[in-house]
Design a protein around this motif. Sequence first.
Motif, PDB file in Angstrom:
ATOM      1  N   ARG A 119       4.279   6.538  -0.958  1.00 50.46           N
ATOM      2  CA  ARG A 119       4.895   6.840   0.343  1.00 50.46           C
ATOM      3  C   ARG A 119       6.282   6.235   0.405  1.00 50.46           C
ATOM      4  O   ARG A 119       7.194   6.793   0.992  1.00 50.46           O
ATOM      5  CB  ARG A 119       4.019   6.281   1.474  1.00 50.46           C
ATOM      6  CG  ARG A 119       2.801   7.105   1.751  1.00 50.46           C
ATOM      7  CD  ARG A 119       2.038   6.570   2.944  1.00 50.46           C
ATOM      8  NE  ARG A 119       1.024   5.598   2.554  1.00 50.46           N
ATOM      9  CZ  ARG A 119       0.393   4.795   3.407  1.00 50.46           C
ATOM     10  NH1 ARG A 119       0.705   4.819   4.683  1.00 50.46           N
ATOM     11  NH2 ARG A 119      -0.525   3.953   2.990  1.00 50.46           N
ATOM     12  N   SER A 162       3.995  12.030   0.352  1.00 46.93           N
ATOM     13  CA  SER A 162       3.703  11.304  -0.900  1.00 46.93           C
ATOM     14  C   SER A 162       2.816  12.162  -1.806  1.00 46.93           C
ATOM     15  O   SER A 162       2.884  12.052  -3.029  1.00 46.93           O
ATOM     16  CB  SER A 162       3.036   9.962  -0.596  1.00 46.93           C
ATOM     17  OG  SER A 162       1.724  10.134  -0.090  1.00 46.93           O
ATOM     18  N   THR A 193       0.836  -1.210   0.000  1.00 43.76           N
ATOM     19  CA  THR A 193       0.000   0.000   0.000  1.00 43.76           C
ATOM     20  C   THR A 193       0.869   1.258   0.000  1.00 43.76           C
ATOM     21  O   THR A 193       0.539   2.231  -0.677  1.00 43.76           O
ATOM     22  CB  THR A 193      -0.931   0.061   1.238  1.00 43.76           C
ATOM     23  OG1 THR A 193      -0.163   0.248   2.426  1.00 43.76           O
ATOM     24  CG2 THR A 193      -1.771  -1.194   1.369  1.00 43.76           C
ATOM     25  N   LYS A 194       1.980   1.217   0.710  1.00 42.19           N
ATOM     26  CA  LYS A 194       2.836   2.402   0.782  1.00 42.19           C
ATOM     27  C   LYS A 194       3.512   2.680  -0.563  1.00 42.19           C
ATOM     28  O   LYS A 194       3.711   3.828  -0.943  1.00 42.19           O
ATOM     29  CB  LYS A 194       3.871   2.242   1.892  1.00 42.19           C
ATOM     30  CG  LYS A 194       3.232   2.311   3.281  1.00 42.19           C
ATOM     31  CD  LYS A 194       4.253   2.308   4.402  1.00 42.19           C
ATOM     32  CE  LYS A 194       3.548   2.601   5.730  1.00 42.19           C
ATOM     33  NZ  LYS A 194       4.499   2.871   6.818  1.00 42.19           N
ATOM     34  N   ASP A 235       0.894   4.159  -2.981  1.00 42.46           N
ATOM     35  CA  ASP A 235       0.626   5.570  -2.684  1.00 42.46           C
ATOM     36  C   ASP A 235       1.800   6.484  -3.020  1.00 42.46           C
ATOM     37  O   ASP A 235       1.643   7.698  -3.014  1.00 42.46           O
ATOM     38  CB  ASP A 235       0.352   5.752  -1.176  1.00 42.46           C
ATOM     39  CG  ASP A 235      -1.024   5.264  -0.772  1.00 42.46           C
ATOM     40  OD1 ASP A 235      -1.859   5.047  -1.666  1.00 42.46           O
ATOM     41  OD2 ASP A 235      -1.254   5.122   0.445  1.00 42.46           O
ATOM     42  N   TRP A 252      -6.283   2.732   3.278  1.00 35.39           N
ATOM     43  CA  TRP A 252      -6.479   1.368   2.774  1.00 35.39           C
ATOM     44  C   TRP A 252      -7.302   0.524   3.738  1.00 35.39           C
ATOM     45  O   TRP A 252      -7.508  -0.660   3.504  1.00 35.39           O
ATOM     46  CB  TRP A 252      -5.127   0.708   2.522  1.00 35.39           C
ATOM     47  CG  TRP A 252      -4.373   1.309   1.380  1.00 35.39           C
ATOM     48  CD1 TRP A 252      -3.719   2.507   1.372  1.00 35.39           C
ATOM     49  CD2 TRP A 252      -4.195   0.754   0.065  1.00 35.39           C
ATOM     50  NE1 TRP A 252      -3.153   2.720   0.148  1.00 35.39           N
ATOM     51  CE2 TRP A 252      -3.419   1.664  -0.676  1.00 35.39           C
ATOM     52  CE3 TRP A 252      -4.609  -0.434  -0.550  1.00 35.39           C
ATOM     53  CZ2 TRP A 252      -3.064   1.440  -2.005  1.00 35.39           C
ATOM     54  CZ3 TRP A 252      -4.241  -0.664  -1.869  1.00 35.39           C
ATOM     55  CH2 TRP A 252      -3.481   0.269  -2.584  1.00 35.39           C
TER      56      TRP A 252
END
Lengths: 302, 302
Positions: A171, B243, A165-166, A169, B143
């Motif tokens: 991130r 981000s 997920t990071k 994104d 998420w």
Amino acid sequence: MNYYVGIDGGGTKTAFACYNEEKECVAECILESCHVLQVDREKAISILKQGLERLAQSLKNDVDVHFYICAGLAGYGKDKELRKRIESICEESFKNHKYVICNDGEIALAGALNGKDGILVISGTGSIAYSTLQGHTERSGGWGYMLGDEGSAYWIGKKLLQEYTKQCDGRHSRTDLVEFVKNSLKLKDDYDLISYTANILKNDRGKIAKLALLVNDLAKKNDKAALRIYDEAAREIAEIIHSLSKSFPNKCYVSYIGGVWKAKELIIDPLKYYLNENIILEEPKYPPVFGAYLIAYNLFKV
Amino acid sequence: MNYYVGIDGGGTKTAFACYNEEKECVAECILESCHVLQVDREKAISILKQGLERLAQSLKNDVDVHFYICAGLAGYGKDKELRKRIESICEESFKNHKYVICNDGEIALAGALNGKDGILVISGTGSIAYSTLQGHTERSGGWGYMLGDEGSAYWIGKKLLQEYTKQCDGRHSRTDLVEFVKNSLKLKDDYDLISYTANILKNDRGKIAKLALLVNDLAKKNDKAALRIYDEAAREIAEIIHSLSKSFPNKCYVSYIGGVWKAKELIIDPLKYYLNENIILEEPKYPPVFGAYLIAYNLFKV
């Protein structure tokens, strides 16, 4: 004649091994699980009795058999109700013999370190560590997957999902991890992981633990994010070890068992980096059932 | 006459606010939730129609009312099926009026930053951030609690439980945290947290999120471990912000809403420490319903 019997009662099988006074293995057998959370009392008793009978049959030349038993049984931990249930089962199964009950971690520790004092880290689906020092046993970790089990396969699998997920994104910098996970889980879109988690994974401990295999595959290909996950796992495991090693006056032997260690140097190398210099990391020497025998021998030897 | 209407449709209520061409609020009302996951299609339509009727009643001196509407509705996100359902509801509710649909995060962003481009971090039970830059919207985080929601109340509550286990084991130095948690949750023994988690918390998102209040209490008393949890939360939130802020050419305005921010300087101070120097953190200026009005005004002004 006197025999020393080790029993390893885990979640999938019950292993029996019988040694004579010359420390030779003279009989062994493997039966199904006698775990109190998996089979009822009668079944557990029948399995333990049956194991001893099989060992005795192998010793049929000996008409005066005395068993000295150590049973390392899963579930024999902090829960008082479970302890009582297990003690009652053993009382019924082992009458006429001298015996001691341990939990499965203690016999695994005795086996891995060949009876030496030290620490064993078990990291499979869950994680926990046990130490033995001058007859005194301690534990660290092992609070279950809801609270911790740091460095376990479940924990590593969850970290993979979070890293995914990071990276999606932005991130964290993108590595091959996102595409690899998408292909492996057959996701069409980045965000399909949300419905995959809700509908397929459903916070199932075993399914998430299996995702650790993907981290292993990625790390073997030198994926930076996967290597970072192993690094974090190693740091958590080092923390567990250090919490126990504080009680050891000088050097402290540490060994390990469980599926996570199949990753070998991917987890061992960062672990060595994080461990204090008084820790001596050793490959596990013998299986848990041998550890149970060692405990029986040291306790009861005539 | 032309009126610009903002609608904020969240999980607990639907707020309506109506502004005239002189940017004066001339009518407002609050009705129950029209969230598509909480009420059926007919109910949602009836709530949205009813809101507009109430606004019109307040304007009864005006016989030629034209509404230009922005509806910020929870659930209007990546899920295509949900988007279609919401679009069909709005088509039925707003016929005869010009309108645009946003999600609740976008109107909250517009409200918090008074229509300026920038980023809004929502951190309540869950967490997510939205950015708006020259008409283009992005998101990061969000998420869900199974995969992330880093820096949310759920995430902070979970960290408290993990810190508790680490302090019990001696992996981390003991602070007042263990005794405080034991007293608050009425645990007799350290290990009672395991059964409390299994039987009471049951991975319930709301219940775990409420534990963040204990972290707040502890941090106010200067507990080092609780302060560290806020520090980690702030670092995660900074990662989410960065981000999104990468796309901003120079300075980037950032605001925030949600229960976690009630901790004020406990979360704001470490966040400022982790944020790049081009980020300008601002207290939220107006509520989401005002943001919805701003979007309607900017899009439809005659």
